[in-house]
Design an enzyme around this catalytic site. Structure first.
Site, mmCIF file in Angstrom:
data_model
loop_
_atom_site.group_PDB
_atom_site.id
_atom_site.type_symbol
_atom_site.label_atom_id
_atom_site.label_comp_id
_atom_site.label_asym_id
_atom_site.label_seq_id
_atom_site.Cartn_x
_atom_site.Cartn_y
_atom_site.Cartn_z
ATOM 1 N N SER A 196 7.334 42.078 -105.472
ATOM 2 C CA SER A 196 6.374 43.122 -105.845
ATOM 3 C C SER A 196 6.974 44.432 -106.319
ATOM 4 O O SER A 196 6.289 45.213 -106.978
ATOM 5 C CB SER A 196 5.441 43.407 -104.665
ATOM 6 O OG SER A 196 6.175 43.934 -103.573
ATOM 7 N N LYS A 228 2.051 48.499 -108.906
ATOM 8 C CA LYS A 228 1.070 49.533 -108.615
ATOM 9 C C LYS A 228 0.434 50.150 -109.859
ATOM 10 O O LYS A 228 -0.698 50.659 -109.804
ATOM 11 C CB LYS A 228 1.716 50.631 -107.770
ATOM 12 C CG LYS A 228 1.993 50.223 -106.330
ATOM 13 C CD LYS A 228 0.697 50.114 -105.527
ATOM 14 C CE LYS A 228 0.971 49.976 -104.037
ATOM 15 N NZ LYS A 228 -0.260 49.984 -103.237
#
Length: 407
Positions: A308, A58
């Site tokens: 992720s 992110k």
């Protein structure tokens, strides 16, 4: 949705983001997984964004977006909404770029993610049951204060920043045939697909959603975002009620397939990463691996699975590991009836010890109608080495005259 109605992020946009992020984010490693390769029948690599700054991908999108604000916009500050990973990315990016950040998080956000967000200097505010409600609160705050809203996925700069993951994995594995990416709102898979398809249109890109929070299938079928009425998944990082117009357009135009995985698939994958890959991964971050384990023949190799994020609450990790062990057949609960006299339990436990089954708990039951006078039912919860071992235990107990039941 009319094809071409929404402009897509280009490969050049992702390249520009990569230049911007050079020296800011970590070029995360690509780790080969022999255990997955044996299942898939060809090379499988894990793109370890769980080792990125703030513990997830992110930071890439948040920094790209905030860095392109004007000086006047940065002076007003930024506001965001997140279940945790976007919150941390925005908080750190804002700190490094000299602006302030306010982040709205659902009340169910994992405590370590809340603490980390505050640790990076953001004002983290809890409220609402879902990310959708947190986004609504953040938008109201932005309207009232003039702060710039940093969307978690539905903005070209955010998508371009996340897409740098795709550029890196192409450089690290030029021969890749399939890229598998976890998907919530779709920012990561949109960016990765934009980067990959610009360079290698032949590469298959697969998006993976949690079955209990899979908004893309219905939205793709309808041609516009269709909000979910309910969501239920341990993977808070991809529990998004609806894609955005922009991410839906990217997935519709660039992604080859959208798959879903069950909670059991996620649990098994998390346990697999801990045991076989030595990686700490959160449930959302392991969705791509879960898809490979659930259907290893469905992905042409070489495969790159994007891991992720790794920001998992230790309490949740303990629960998920236990769930994963159960899903993998590592636990066995059984009941046997034995004579109600001294030594009966000891004999049963001795039998189990000889079978190398680890006893986790034992419970006596004397009042059930199934019992004859002078009998006792023993419920035993065991840890086994897997389904084959569990079958061996049941067969050996039956041969010894115990007639075990697993109901």
């Amino acid at each position: 949705m009319v094809p071409g109605a929404v402009p897509l992020v280009s490969g050049a946009d992702v390249e520009a983001a990569a230049r911007l992020l050079d020296g800011v984010v970590r070029r995360t490693p690509l780790e080969h997984s022999r255990a997955l390769a044996e299942r898939v029948g060809g090379p499988v690599w894990l793109k370890c964004e769980n080792l990125q700054r703030t513990g997830s991908f992110k930071m890439r999108g948040a920094y790209t977006r905030i860095s392109r604000l004007s000086a006047e916009e940065r002076a007003r500050g930024v506001v965001a909404a997140s279940a945790g990973n976007h919150a941390q990315g925005v908080a750190l990016a804002a700190r490094e770029l000299g602006t302030t950040a306010t982040v709205f998080m659902p009340v169910s956000a994992p405590l370590p993610k809340v603490a980390a967000t505050r640790g990076y200097g953001a004002d983290a505010r809890l409220g609402g049951a879902t990310l959708t409600e947190a986004i609504a609160a953040a938008l109201v705050h932005a309207e009232e204060t003039g702060k710039v809203f940093i969307h978690p996925f539905d903005h070209p700069d955010v998508i371009a920043g996340q897409g740098t993951v795709g550029l890196e994995l192409l450089d690290q594995c030029p021969e890749v045939a399939t890229v598998v990416v976890c998907t919530g709102g779709g920012g990561l898979v949109s960016g990765v697909a934009a980067a990959v398809k610009a360079r290698r249109p032949d590469v298959r890109v697969v998006a993976v959603q949690a079955a209990g929070a899979a908004a893309f299938p219905a939205s793709l079928a309808a041609g516009h975002p269709v909000p979910l009425t309910t969501m239920s998944t341990m993977a808070d990082g991809i529990a998004v009620g609806a894609p955005g117009d922009l991410t839906l357009a990217h997935v519709a135009g660039l992604v080859d397939e959208v798959r879903t995985v069950t909670e059991g698939d996620l649990s098994r994958a998390l346990l697999f990463c801990l045991e076989r890959a030595k990686l700490v991964v959160e449930p959302a971050g392991v969705a791509a691996v879960a898809a490979l384990l659930a259907d290893p023949e469905g992905f042409p190799a070489p495969v790159v699975a994007v891991v992720s994020g790794g920001n998992i609450d230790p309490v949740l990790m303990m629960k998920v590991v236990q769930h994963g062990m159960a899903a993998a057949g590592r636990y066995l609960s059984l009941r046997v009836q034995v004579p109600d006299r001294p030594g009966s339990l000891a004999a049963l436990l001795h039998e189990l010890a000889g079978l190398a089954a680890n006893v986790l708990s034992v419970e006596h039951e004397r009042t059930t109608a199934r019992l004859d006078l002078g009998e006792v039912e023993v419920a035993v919860h065991l840890e086994t080495r897997g389904p084959d071992h569990a079958t061996e235990v049941l067969a050996a107990l039956a041969a010894a005259g115990y007639a075990p039941r697993t109901d």
